[in-house]
Design a protein around this motif. Structure first.
Motif, PDB file in Angstrom:
ATOM      1  N   ALA A   1      -4.264 -30.771  16.858  1.00  0.00           N
ATOM      2  CA  ALA A   1      -2.827 -30.662  16.526  1.00  0.00           C
ATOM      3  C   ALA A   1      -2.427 -29.497  17.040  1.00  0.00           C
ATOM      4  N   PRO A   2      -1.071 -29.174  17.894  1.00  0.00           N
ATOM      5  CA  PRO A   2      -0.528 -27.927  18.119  1.00  0.00           C
ATOM      6  C   PRO A   2      -0.298 -27.259  17.050  1.00  0.00           C
ATOM      7  N   VAL A   3      -0.444 -25.925  17.049  1.00  0.00           N
ATOM      8  CA  VAL A   3      -0.031 -24.928  15.953  1.00  0.00           C
ATOM      9  C   VAL A   3       1.474 -24.616  16.442  1.00  0.00           C
ATOM     10  N   GLN A   4       2.217 -24.821  15.101  1.00  0.00           N
ATOM     11  CA  GLN A   4       3.386 -24.696  15.248  1.00  0.00           C
ATOM     12  C   GLN A   4       3.844 -23.287  14.721  1.00  0.00           C
ATOM     13  N   ARG A   5       3.090 -23.039  13.803  1.00  0.00           N
ATOM     14  CA  ARG A   5       3.255 -21.393  13.189  1.00  0.00           C
ATOM     15  C   ARG A   5       1.972 -21.047  12.378  1.00  0.00           C
ATOM     16  N   SER A   6       1.796 -19.981  12.323  1.00  0.00           N
ATOM     17  CA  SER A   6       0.898 -19.377  11.424  1.00  0.00           C
ATOM     18  C   SER A   6       1.244 -18.197  10.613  1.00  0.00           C
ATOM     19  N   TRP A   7       0.251 -17.860   9.704  1.00  0.00           N
ATOM     20  CA  TRP A   7       0.619 -16.708   8.888  1.00  0.00           C
ATOM     21  C   TRP A   7      -0.669 -16.016   8.396  1.00  0.00           C
ATOM     22  N   ALA A   8      -1.120 -14.996   8.344  1.00  0.00           N
ATOM     23  CA  ALA A   8      -2.222 -14.283   8.173  1.00  0.00           C
ATOM     24  C   ALA A   8      -2.015 -13.494   6.954  1.00  0.00           C
ATOM     25  N   GLY A   9      -1.131 -13.174   6.322  1.00  0.00           N
ATOM     26  CA  GLY A   9      -0.719 -12.447   4.969  1.00  0.00           C
ATOM     27  C   GLY A   9      -0.053 -11.076   5.337  1.00  0.00           C
ATOM     28  N   VAL A  10       0.319 -10.678   4.364  1.00  0.00           N
ATOM     29  CA  VAL A  10       1.176  -9.330   4.209  1.00  0.00           C
ATOM     30  C   VAL A  10       0.241  -8.013   4.855  1.00  0.00           C
ATOM     31  N   CYS A  11       1.033  -7.484   5.618  1.00  0.00           N
ATOM     32  CA  CYS A  11       0.240  -6.318   6.328  1.00  0.00           C
ATOM     33  C   CYS A  11       1.204  -5.045   5.475  1.00  0.00           C
ATOM     34  N   ALA A  12       0.547  -4.624   4.512  1.00  0.00           N
ATOM     35  CA  ALA A  12       1.321  -3.744   3.576  1.00  0.00           C
ATOM     36  C   ALA A  12       0.946  -2.110   4.378  1.00  0.00           C
ATOM     37  N   ARG A  13       2.435  -1.742   4.514  1.00  0.00           N
ATOM     38  CA  ARG A  13       2.507  -0.493   5.015  1.00  0.00           C
ATOM     39  C   ARG A  13       3.726   0.110   4.506  1.00  0.00           C
ATOM     40  N   THR A  14       3.720   1.406   4.609  1.00  0.00           N
ATOM     41  CA  THR A  14       4.961   2.453   4.021  1.00  0.00           C
ATOM     42  C   THR A  14       5.768   2.544   5.272  1.00  0.00           C
ATOM     43  N   PRO A  15       6.913   3.158   4.916  1.00  0.00           N
ATOM     44  CA  PRO A  15       7.928   3.452   6.045  1.00  0.00           C
ATOM     45  C   PRO A  15       7.497   4.633   7.205  1.00  0.00           C
ATOM     46  N   ASP A  16       6.776   5.496   6.470  1.00  0.00           N
ATOM     47  CA  ASP A  16       5.993   6.347   7.303  1.00  0.00           C
ATOM     48  C   ASP A  16       4.731   6.006   7.921  1.00  0.00           C
ATOM     49  N   ASN A  17       4.445   5.083   7.661  1.00  0.00           N
ATOM     50  CA  ASN A  17       3.024   4.481   8.124  1.00  0.00           C
ATOM     51  C   ASN A  17       1.887   5.185   7.491  1.00  0.00           C
ATOM     52  N   ASP A  18       1.782   6.014   6.359  1.00  0.00           N
ATOM     53  CA  ASP A  18       0.972   6.466   5.730  1.00  0.00           C
ATOM     54  C   ASP A  18       0.763   5.713   4.551  1.00  0.00           C
ATOM     55  N   PRO A  19      -0.515   5.750   4.078  1.00  0.00           N
ATOM     56  CA  PRO A  19      -0.842   5.212   2.754  1.00  0.00           C
ATOM     57  C   PRO A  19      -0.168   5.924   1.484  1.00  0.00           C
ATOM     58  N   LEU A  20      -0.281   5.142   0.460  1.00  0.00           N
ATOM     59  CA  LEU A  20      -0.044   5.769  -0.921  1.00  0.00           C
ATOM     60  C   LEU A  20      -1.213   6.169  -1.542  1.00  0.00           C
ATOM     61  N   LEU A  21      -1.660   7.193  -1.895  1.00  0.00           N
ATOM     62  CA  LEU A  21      -3.005   7.768  -2.660  1.00  0.00           C
ATOM     63  C   LEU A  21      -2.757   8.683  -3.523  1.00  0.00           C
ATOM     64  N   GLY A  22      -2.790   8.390  -4.920  1.00  0.00           N
ATOM     65  CA  GLY A  22      -2.548   9.291  -5.971  1.00  0.00           C
ATOM     66  C   GLY A  22      -2.001   8.713  -7.409  1.00  0.00           C
ATOM     67  N   GLU A  23      -1.334   9.652  -8.077  1.00  0.00           N
ATOM     68  CA  GLU A  23      -0.900   9.235  -9.072  1.00  0.00           C
ATOM     69  C   GLU A  23       0.706   9.116  -9.133  1.00  0.00           C
ATOM     70  N   VAL A  24       0.877   7.540  -9.665  1.00  0.00           N
ATOM     71  CA  VAL A  24       2.393   6.794  -9.495  1.00  0.00           C
ATOM     72  C   VAL A  24       3.057   7.460 -10.936  1.00  0.00           C
ATOM     73  N   ALA A  25       2.366   7.298 -12.014  1.00  0.00           N
ATOM     74  CA  ALA A  25       2.731   7.564 -13.361  1.00  0.00           C
ATOM     75  C   ALA A  25       1.688   8.392 -14.218  1.00  0.00           C
ATOM     76  N   ASP A  26       1.928   8.611 -15.261  1.00  0.00           N
ATOM     77  CA  ASP A  26       0.872   9.429 -16.250  1.00  0.00           C
ATOM     78  C   ASP A  26      -0.340   8.178 -16.147  1.00  0.00           C
ATOM     79  N   GLY A  27      -1.462   8.791 -15.626  1.00  0.00           N
ATOM     80  CA  GLY A  27      -2.610   7.868 -16.094  1.00  0.00           C
ATOM     81  C   GLY A  27      -2.628   6.651 -14.968  1.00  0.00           C
ATOM     82  N   LEU A  28      -1.739   6.404 -14.194  1.00  0.00           N
ATOM     83  CA  LEU A  28      -1.748   5.226 -13.244  1.00  0.00           C
ATOM     84  C   LEU A  28      -1.747   5.699 -11.696  1.00  0.00           C
ATOM     85  N   TYR A  29      -2.851   5.455 -10.976  1.00  0.00           N
ATOM     86  CA  TYR A  29      -3.435   5.753  -9.735  1.00  0.00           C
ATOM     87  C   TYR A  29      -3.061   4.579  -8.756  1.00  0.00           C
TER      88      TYR A  29
END
Length: 73
Positions: A5-33
């Motif tokens: 059957a012809p492919v009408q649409r596809s989706w491979a998932g969310v591409c998680a990125r930040t507005p500046d294209n740099d990752p999030l790495l570190g402490e968000v809140a006390d004890g939560l990384y």
């Protein structure tokens, strides 16, 4: 049966990125990384990121300022 059957649409998932294209790495809140937002490159960078995050959690080293997860306020 080999139906085609012809492919009408596809989706491979969310591409998680930040507005500046740099990752999030570190402490968000006390004890939560977080280590996220690698927009598809997380598996490749996981060993180094995991080691650095573990050092941050253990208080052996400060986080990476450029990847501070609270930088977007």
């Amino acid at each position: 049966m080999n139906a085609r059957a012809p492919v009408q649409r596809s989706w491979a998932g969310v591409c998680a990125r930040t507005p500046d294209n740099d990752p999030l790495l570190g402490e968000v809140a006390d004890g939560l990384y977080v280590g996220a937002g690698w927009h598809g490159h997380g598996l490749m960078r996981a060993p180094a990121a995991g080691e650095r995050l573990a050092e941050d959690v253990l208080g052996e080293r400060d986080g990476v300022a450029a990847f501070d997860p609270t930088r977007f306020g």
